[in-house]
Design an enzyme around this catalytic site. Sequence first.
Site, PDB file in Angstrom:
ATOM      1  N   PHE A 143       0.810  -1.225   0.000  1.00  0.00           N
ATOM      2  CA  PHE A 143       0.000   0.000   0.000  1.00  0.00           C
ATOM      3  C   PHE A 143       0.840   1.269   0.000  1.00  0.00           C
ATOM      4  CE2 PHE A 143       0.942  -0.127   4.540  1.00  0.00           C
ATOM      5  CZ  PHE A 143       1.119   1.220   4.817  1.00  0.00           C
ATOM      6  N   LYS A 160      -1.502  -7.556  -9.346  1.00  0.00           N
ATOM      7  CA  LYS A 160      -2.481  -7.493  -8.246  1.00  0.00           C
ATOM      8  C   LYS A 160      -2.044  -6.374  -7.302  1.00  0.00           C
ATOM      9  CE  LYS A 160      -2.902  -8.847  -4.165  1.00  0.00           C
ATOM     10  NZ  LYS A 160      -3.617  -7.687  -3.567  1.00  0.00           N
ATOM     11  N   GLU A 218      -4.966  -3.990  -2.099  1.00  0.00           N
ATOM     12  CA  GLU A 218      -6.413  -3.762  -2.038  1.00  0.00           C
ATOM     13  C   GLU A 218      -6.755  -2.463  -1.300  1.00  0.00           C
ATOM     14  OE1 GLU A 218      -4.635  -6.035  -0.626  1.00  0.00           O
ATOM     15  OE2 GLU A 218      -5.301  -6.535   1.419  1.00  0.00           O
ATOM     16  N   ARG A 219      -5.763  -1.882  -0.621  1.00  0.00           N
ATOM     17  CA  ARG A 219      -6.039  -0.615   0.077  1.00  0.00           C
ATOM     18  C   ARG A 219      -5.933   0.589  -0.860  1.00  0.00           C
ATOM     19  NH1 ARG A 219      -6.121  -2.727   4.897  1.00  0.00           N
ATOM     20  NH2 ARG A 219      -4.491  -4.168   5.565  1.00  0.00           N
ATOM     21  N   SER A 246       5.267  -6.970   3.178  1.00  0.00           N
ATOM     22  CA  SER A 246       5.746  -7.396   4.496  1.00  0.00           C
ATOM     23  C   SER A 246       6.464  -8.745   4.440  1.00  0.00           C
ATOM     24  CB  SER A 246       4.554  -7.518   5.443  1.00  0.00           C
ATOM     25  OG  SER A 246       3.713  -8.565   4.976  1.00  0.00           O
ATOM     26  N   CYS A 248       9.657   1.730   3.277  1.00  0.00           N
ATOM     27  CA  CYS A 248      10.556   0.633   3.648  1.00  0.00           C
ATOM     28  C   CYS A 248      11.971   1.162   3.847  1.00  0.00           C
ATOM     29  CB  CYS A 248      10.546  -0.449   2.586  1.00  0.00           C
ATOM     30  SG  CYS A 248      11.270   0.102   1.047  1.00  0.00           S
ATOM     31  N   GLU A 269       9.420  -4.158  12.984  1.00  0.00           N
ATOM     32  CA  GLU A 269       9.311  -2.984  12.106  1.00  0.00           C
ATOM     33  C   GLU A 269       8.074  -2.193  12.557  1.00  0.00           C
ATOM     34  OE1 GLU A 269       8.066  -3.814   8.018  1.00  0.00           O
ATOM     35  OE2 GLU A 269       9.214  -2.102   7.290  1.00  0.00           O
TER      36      GLU A 269
HETATM   37  P1  NAD Z   1       1.508  -6.558   2.975  1.00  0.00           P
HETATM   38  O1  NAD Z   1       2.472  -7.672   2.970  1.00  0.00           O
HETATM   39  O2  NAD Z   1       0.447  -6.544   4.013  1.00  0.00           O
HETATM   40  O3  NAD Z   1       0.741  -6.500   1.556  1.00  0.00           O
HETATM   41  C1  NAD Z   1       1.453  -6.593   0.340  1.00  0.00           C
HETATM   42  C2  NAD Z   1       0.645  -7.396  -0.656  1.00  0.00           C
HETATM   43  O4  NAD Z   1       0.547  -8.753  -0.206  1.00  0.00           O
HETATM   44  C3  NAD Z   1      -0.766  -6.888  -0.852  1.00  0.00           C
HETATM   45  O5  NAD Z   1      -1.053  -6.924  -2.230  1.00  0.00           O
HETATM   46  C4  NAD Z   1      -1.610  -7.856  -0.051  1.00  0.00           C
HETATM   47  O6  NAD Z   1      -2.879  -8.083  -0.633  1.00  0.00           O
HETATM   48  C5  NAD Z   1      -0.802  -9.136  -0.025  1.00  0.00           C
HETATM   49  N1  NAD Z   1      -0.871  -9.831   1.281  1.00  0.00           N
HETATM   50  C6  NAD Z   1      -0.978  -9.284   2.511  1.00  0.00           C
HETATM   51  N2  NAD Z   1      -0.926 -10.216   3.467  1.00  0.00           N
HETATM   52  C7  NAD Z   1      -0.792 -11.398   2.851  1.00  0.00           C
HETATM   53  C8  NAD Z   1      -0.666 -12.753   3.299  1.00  0.00           C
HETATM   54  N3  NAD Z   1      -0.669 -13.059   4.590  1.00  0.00           N
HETATM   55  N4  NAD Z   1      -0.527 -13.712   2.375  1.00  0.00           N
HETATM   56  C9  NAD Z   1      -0.509 -13.407   1.067  1.00  0.00           C
HETATM   57  N5  NAD Z   1      -0.625 -12.147   0.594  1.00  0.00           N
HETATM   58  C10 NAD Z   1      -0.758 -11.159   1.456  1.00  0.00           C
HETATM   59  O7  NAD Z   1       2.362  -5.211   3.006  1.00  0.00           O
HETATM   60  P2  NAD Z   1       1.818  -3.733   3.160  1.00  0.00           P
HETATM   61  O8  NAD Z   1       1.330  -3.531   4.548  1.00  0.00           O
HETATM   62  O9  NAD Z   1       0.928  -3.395   2.037  1.00  0.00           O
HETATM   63  O10 NAD Z   1       3.195  -2.917   2.946  1.00  0.00           O
HETATM   64  C11 NAD Z   1       4.073  -2.575   3.984  1.00  0.00           C
HETATM   65  C12 NAD Z   1       5.259  -3.501   4.042  1.00  0.00           C
HETATM   66  O11 NAD Z   1       5.917  -3.492   2.792  1.00  0.00           O
HETATM   67  C13 NAD Z   1       6.310  -3.069   5.052  1.00  0.00           C
HETATM   68  O12 NAD Z   1       6.794  -4.210   5.714  1.00  0.00           O
HETATM   69  C14 NAD Z   1       7.406  -2.440   4.193  1.00  0.00           C
HETATM   70  O13 NAD Z   1       8.699  -2.456   4.757  1.00  0.00           O
HETATM   71  C15 NAD Z   1       7.319  -3.303   2.988  1.00  0.00           C
HETATM   72  N6  NAD Z   1       7.895  -2.640   1.826  1.00  0.00           N
HETATM   73  C16 NAD Z   1       9.107  -3.081   1.376  1.00  0.00           C
HETATM   74  C17 NAD Z   1       9.699  -2.468   0.301  1.00  0.00           C
HETATM   75  C18 NAD Z   1      11.019  -2.929  -0.215  1.00  0.00           C
HETATM   76  O14 NAD Z   1      11.357  -2.593  -1.349  1.00  0.00           O
HETATM   77  N7  NAD Z   1      11.789  -3.676   0.559  1.00  0.00           N
HETATM   78  C19 NAD Z   1       9.063  -1.397  -0.340  1.00  0.00           C
HETATM   79  C20 NAD Z   1       7.820  -0.985   0.145  1.00  0.00           C
HETATM   80  C21 NAD Z   1       7.242  -1.632   1.221  1.00  0.00           C
END
Ligand code: NAD
Length: 519
Positions: free
Chosen positions: A172, A196, A199-200, A249, A304, A404
């Site tokens: 998101f 994909k 969804e937020r 994440s 991140c 984090e």
């Molecule tokens: P998230 O993992 O909750 O969601 C990311 C995607 O995965 C979404 O499309 C979501 O629908 C899907 N998803 C969520 N939970 C899932 C699960 N249990 N099983 C399968 N799919 C799932 O992440 P977020 O909250 O949207 O983003 C924040 C996180 O992203 C932070 O940890 C941040 O550090 C990380 N991030 C990392 C980078 C990088 O380049 N290293 C860049 C941006 C964000």
Amino acid sequence: SIYYSSVGYTYSYLHSSASSERRHPTTKLFIDGKFVESKTSEWVDIHNPATNEVIGRVPKATQAEMLAAVDSCSRAYHSWSETSILTRQQIFLRYQQLIKENIKELAKLITLEQGKTLADGEGDVFRGLQVVEHACGITSLMLGETLPSITKDMDTHTYRLPLGVCAGITPFNFPAMIPLWMFPMGMVCGNTYLLKPSERVPGCAMLLAKMLQDAGAPDGTLNIIHGQHEAVNFICDHPAIKAISFVGSNQAGEYIYERGSKNGKRVQSNMGAKNHGVVMPDANKENTLNQLVGAAFGAAGQRCMALSTAILVGEARSWLPELLERAKALRVNAGDQPGADVGPLITPQAKARVESLIQSGVDEGATLLLDGRNVQVKGYENGNFVGPTILSKVTPQMKCYTEEIFGPVLLVLEADSLDEAVGIVNKNPYGNGTAIFTTNGATARKYTHEVEVGQVGVNVPIPVPLPMFSFTGSRGSFRGDTNFYGKQGIYFYTQIKTVTSQWKAEDATLKSPAVTMPT
Ligand code: NAD
């Protein structure tokens, strides 16, 4: 912009308008070149994080819809991968122009769905745009290698070829930049792409898809499905999908890396972080404090690469009161309000989690120098706001340090020497980014050499590499072996075919079968 002057939740390509049976406008799917309404019965609400009002809904696509999307990618692959590389390049040249012309519209949509300030939303688009611009260099980036005369009359050359259907799953926090790390790189190499989005924040990806279509991308070359776990499992399991790019994440990223890899797919997975800024007493104080505060609290800490942990070395400990003053001066407000520095967190759950991690720090003995809980934002009383928060006297055992936080919270640790600071950073499981602030070249060199983190800034607080390089987070922040964008991105989205050919003159024809291994 003359192009998308009316972006909003009734914009027809993004969302169908509210009807009597559905209270809120709904986000469409993008399948085979058409923006279509989902037939699903399961929907997820989209909120404005500054008010918590529901502003729209996003479907959890049905199996039939997801199959239709991947089938569309598969059908489009043959002609797209055979399309001349100059034609693909031209499409992305037009695309970067359209994005450039519409940065403000895209930023508005980002602020509405994600909450960050408008200026920061523009930065989000701009950093993605740079990847598209880089992708336009595909005619050089995708060159193979040749070696003539490897033996008599024999030459070898390699081609870089696309993989097939590739897929991306995005978080998101960067609604434009991270999708733009993915499908433009994948598609310009000749792959078709299934995205994909989070969804937020689905709106920005839809607008980016519309612009790509207008730039000339043929139907089926990009498809977009929406959803959560089922959509993710579908991508991990569908045999037509050859590679998955994930950013988000650790919980989701480790799972997707394992499930996708088990199914024989390439997976690159960028995940969570805990980025340390090491402040040496010889640093330029004014610059360092401003950079630290900007990088800790910008985007409400939801980056991140946020510099969420400071290690003050030696005499730099005494800078804490001035750090505090700068953090206090930041203005917390809705992202579209003039002068806003720190916008809301994405959800009430995220706010509650950040607040409980702040409390855990207090309970475990840290000093709460600045408490952003209970911040009041006039006119936005229901928003997910947390103000800049500073916890000092933090130790590596505390929960606020081991997790984090992903909020506007700066942890401050102390060290007596550079060696001690390096030891702290290297013991942390994450390896996304770090920065050292110093005016001493030898200190900077020692730090960059010894620290086990994939992206290091020297007097640069958020060292996100430009797209001619790659995003090289390491250790607990990354799974896979080829990174996002740059050369590594091209490697991820291509495979190599090696051709060895022999053209002999007539009189050199073999006289009998050669049964030994050619040497
Ligand atoms: P998230 O993992 O909750 O969601 C990311 C995607 O995965 C979404 O499309 C979501 O629908 C899907 N998803 C969520 N939970 C899932 C699960 N249990 N099983 C399968 N799919 C799932 O992440 P977020 O909250 O949207 O983003 C924040 C996180 O992203 C932070 O940890 C941040 O550090 C990380 N991030 C990392 C980078 C990088 O380049 N290293 C860049 C941006 C964000």
